[in-house]
Write an enzyme that holds these catalytic residues in place. Structure first.
Site, short mmCIF file in Angstrom:
data_model
loop_
_atom_site.label_atom_id
_atom_site.label_comp_id
_atom_site.label_asym_id
_atom_site.label_seq_id
_atom_site.Cartn_x
_atom_site.Cartn_y
_atom_site.Cartn_z
N CYS A 198 36.56 38.18 35.77
CA CYS A 198 35.63 38.95 36.38
C CYS A 198 34.41 38.07 36.86
O CYS A 198 33.23 38.73 37.36
CB CYS A 198 35.02 39.51 35.11
SG CYS A 198 36.03 40.66 34.34
N HIS A 241 25.24 40.19 33.78
CA HIS A 241 26.67 40.56 33.71
C HIS A 241 26.73 41.81 32.99
O HIS A 241 27.41 42.59 33.33
CB HIS A 241 27.33 39.49 33.37
CG HIS A 241 29.04 39.61 33.13
ND1 HIS A 241 29.55 39.83 34.39
CD2 HIS A 241 29.78 39.72 32.03
CE1 HIS A 241 30.89 40.04 34.14
NE2 HIS A 241 31.07 39.78 32.77
N HIS A 244 32.45 48.47 35.33
CA HIS A 244 32.64 47.10 35.54
C HIS A 244 33.73 46.82 36.76
O HIS A 244 34.95 47.05 36.33
CB HIS A 244 33.14 46.56 34.28
CG HIS A 244 33.21 44.94 34.33
ND1 HIS A 244 33.15 44.14 35.48
CD2 HIS A 244 33.61 44.14 33.08
CE1 HIS A 244 33.38 43.10 35.27
NE2 HIS A 244 33.44 42.76 34.07
#
Lengths: 354, 398
Positions: free
Chosen positions: B159, B292, B326
């Protein structure tokens, strides 16, 4: 900007070769060989070993060997290159997901499936909180990682970097790549490396680790003077790019003592090197390695390690020769690898005199 | 010589818009793109997702690619975002420049492999998809459709892939290896990811609630975000006014666990500290943090602890993942661009779905869009599996 020098101070390799030897393997019917693994338990505790896939174990031990060889404990960076990442875990999770129609799946294989597992597990093992990244770009994954470390050491952002190139070749992936023409259909012969007449190569796997540093010391194998990765398209000529690359290092092809080439026995792949180094007027010694390592996305690491060894020992194992020109001393090696003639990696390595 | 790294083009596609202007409208109206699964063919309909609202065929159409072309969804998303970024930066003939492409991805062509995997092994019906399985092939696919770059590579750090692509690109500019770089990431939704995250029991059955006491996991999304970066000197020479600048970045490793963040947020803290150090800014000069903020119990607590160790008080902070979902490998690119759009329009984007403060933390995220709020510097966190943590600081050009 002050530019720092970059040295290879440690190497570690796990390959289809028995440790410390270099012999021409029996390629057999399948043209497919798997690693001869070191005793992992000597390096990794049994509790951790149980949960690790082969490629992660190899990655960790390769890294530890390179660090040990270079007399270093915690590097400033861990940078990995892997074409396929943890493909065995990926396959296991994928198969279970399809077979079980997305039900009752276990997390273990997913957790270990991401490409950065190798870099991350090395960091966890070493408790290394420094720069950590992973490249995955086909046949130049390792060169991308090496370039990242080289660049940052040159600029003074890092003092050293552990570069790790790792790929496994599972039976399933081997089968898939066979379907798209990666592997030779007929039994491999050494002549294929000298004058390829058919398509396809031989399959291997391995882990090649290289410790880079801005400091020359008793561990040093060679200096890396420069690296260039070139994306090849119809408007940039590779021969010209090689000339420019050597020129900016105040060298010409006639001053290069040996070229370490990514020849793999595939007619199309090898013709690219032949055009550049065989048909040309300058005729450096040609060195090859993929008949000894097998081909996989990061197999160039095996050739890079051979180059480092040659520059340190000034001794060339006869199996590495494709064409020999008499040289008193191996001063400069041009390492050249390309992937499908679309991306080329040029690395200039030089001897390190003390 | 001015070595500041300028950002001169942005390209984005995600659940909240197929381009910059649609994205900005959604962002201004806090309109989430998360909803019921329409395009992903999974049995797990209980999980909402942030899908790009286009089928593969419609994406090919938008890309002007023949419907028969063998190409994955991740690559298609990447092509659209890269083209938009190149256009904004006024780059037409790529081969006239020393320009590279560094792309972040992890699933690569997995969305095809997961459909055809058993065919790959047992018959020859879909062999044409074997070559597009891996990450590098996905980047090569973008290159094929967007131009003759002189350099390209792929970063795969889960990620944080896109953020790490930006870091590598900026280093290459500083060292003079390239004049311009396209950096960012792309990732489409896959059953592989959905099921993987599900086995870890970190998927929320309702749209994710980052930084909420009752947060219950991730909502997966998809998208692509790419930026054009070049030295300020080069931008000036081309007569291009930079949108903003990359003033600092840091990459550190949490070295704690393959999928969990450390309780003290060590890797996150180190990455933010490195970025601040490079930028020469003090913590109090950061006007906004785009976190994040995945919505998992573990990430938001660990990140929050790291943030409050470094910032007293904590500046306005939000996670925009309740809007887009996400977007995994693309998240760094997508969310830096969301934050830049907010910065250029002088507002701070809200942290949607937030209700209750996390007990262990001393700050709350932004509860509604804060309009007329200039940002001079913002910090973007991007963390990945394996503890691959990166932070980027962007400064406005005013």
């Amino acid at each position: 900007m002050k530019q720092h020098s970059v040295f290879i101070n440690g190497i570690g390799s796990i390959s289809i070769q028995k440790e410390g030897t270099l012999t021409l393997p029996e390629w057999g019917e399948e043209n497919y060989l798997r690693c001869i693994d070191p005793p992992f338990a000597q390096y990794i505790s049994p509790a951790l070993l149980r949960r690790m896939s082969k490629v992660v174990k190899r990655g960790i031990v390769g890294a530890l060997l390179a660090l040990q060889d270079g007399g270093m404990e915690i590097p400033d960076a861990i940078i990995s290159g892997t074409g396929l990442g943890c493909i065995e875990d990926t396959e296991k999770f994928l198969s279970a997901m399809i077979e079980q129609n997305e039900q009752f799946l276990q997390p273990t294989h997913f957790i270990q499936s991401t490409h950065n597992t190798i870099s991350s597990q090395i960091a966890i093992m070493l408790k290394c909180y420094n720069y950590n990244t992973t490249f995955s770009h086909l046949g130049i994954s390792l060169e991308s990682a090496l370039f990242d470390g080289f660049l940052q050491i040159k600029m003074g952002m890092l003092s050293n970097a552990l570069i790790n190139g790792c790929d496994e070749m599972t039976p399933d992936y081997h089968l898939m790549l066979r379907k798209v023409g990666f592997w030779k259909r007929s039994p491999f012969q050494i002549e294929d490396m000298h004058k390829a007449t058919t398509s396809g190569t031989v399959a291997g796997e391995g882990c090649n680790s290289i410790l880079l540093s801005n400091e020359k010391n008793e561990h040093t194998y060679a200096e890396i003077n420069d690296i260039q990765l070139i994306h090849h398209h119809e408007k940039n000529n590779i021969e010209e790019q090689i000339r420019l690359f050597l020129n900016r290092n105040e060298l010409s092809l006639s001053e290069i003592d040996a070229v370490m080439m990514g020849t793999n026995g595939d007619i199309e792949n090898d013709s690219v090197y032949d055009k550049l180094y065989f048909e040309g007027k300058d005729n450096p010694t040609q060195l090859i390695y993929r008949h000894l390592s097998g081909d996989y996305f990061t197999s160039s690491g095996f050739g890079l390690i051979q180059s480092a060894r040659i520059l340190k020992s000034q001794d060339i194992e006869p199996l590495l020769y494709r064409k020999e020109s008499k040289k008193d001393k191996i001063q400069h090696i041009l390492f050249h690898n390309h992937y499908k003639n679309s991306t080329h990696a040029l690395i200039l390595l030089s001897v390190c005199s003390n | 010589m001015n070595q500041r790294i300028a950002i001169t083009g942005l390209g984005i596609i995600s659940a909240i818009g197929n381009n910059r202007s649609e994205t900005l409208q959604s962002l201004l109206q806090s309109r989430s793109g998360i909803g019921k699964m329409q395009y992903l063919n999974s049995v797990h309909h209980e999980f909402p997702v942030g899908e790009v609202k286009l089928s593969d065929a419609e994406l090919k159409d938008l890309c002007q690619i023949d419907s028969q072309t063998i190409i994955g969804r991740t690559t298609l998303l990447g092509i659209l975002a890269v083209r938009e970024a190149l256009k904004e930066a006024k780059i037409e003939q790529i081969e006239e420049h020393k320009i590279g492409l560094i792309s972040g991805t992890t699933v690569g062509g997995m969305e095809k492999s997961e459909q055809y995997y058993f065919d790959f092994l047992h018959n020859d019906l879909h062999n044409q998809y074997i070559n597009i399985h891996d990450c590098g092939a996905c980047t090569e696919g973008i290159v094929e459709q967007t131009g003759n770059y002189c350099f390209c590579t792929t970063i795969s750090t889960a990620c944080s892939s896109a953020a790490n692509a930006l870091i590598m690109g900026a280093n290459m500019l500083k060292a003079g290896y390239l004049d311009m770089v396209v950096v960012g990431g792309t990732e489409c939704l896959t059953k592989f990811h959905l099921n993987g995250f599900n086995t870890l029991m970190i998927l929320d059955k309702t749209p994710c609630k980052p930084f909420d006491q009752n947060r219950n996991g991730i909502t997966l999304g998809e998208g692509a975000g790419y930026l054009i970066i070049e030295t300020e000197e080069h931008a000036v020479k081309r007569n291009i006014k930079p949108i903003c600048f990359v003033s600092g970045y840091g990459n550190a490793c949490d070295a704690y666990h393959q999928t969990a963040s450390s309780p003290d947020g060590k890797g996150a803290l180190l990455a933010m500290q490195k970025a601040l150090k490079m930028s020469g800014l003090k913590p109090q000069e950061i006007d906004y943090i785009n976190a994040h903020g995945t919505g998992t119990h573990n990430n938001d607590l660990s990140e929050g602890i790291a943030v409050q160790q470094l910032f007293t008080p904590v500046p306005p902070i939000s996670s925009t993942k309740a809007l887009t979902g996400h977007t995994t490998s693309a998240a760094g690119g997508v969310e830096i661009i969301l934050s830049i759009l907010a910065m250029k329009n002088q507002f701070l984007p809200q942290n949607l779905n937030y209700q209750n403060k996390i007990e262990e933390l001393n700050f709350e995220p932004i509860k509604s869009n804060m309009l007329n709020h200039p940002i001079q510097h913002f910090l973007k966190n991007s963390f990945g599996f394996g503890g691959n943590n990166s932070s980027i600081i962007i400064s406005n050009n005013v």
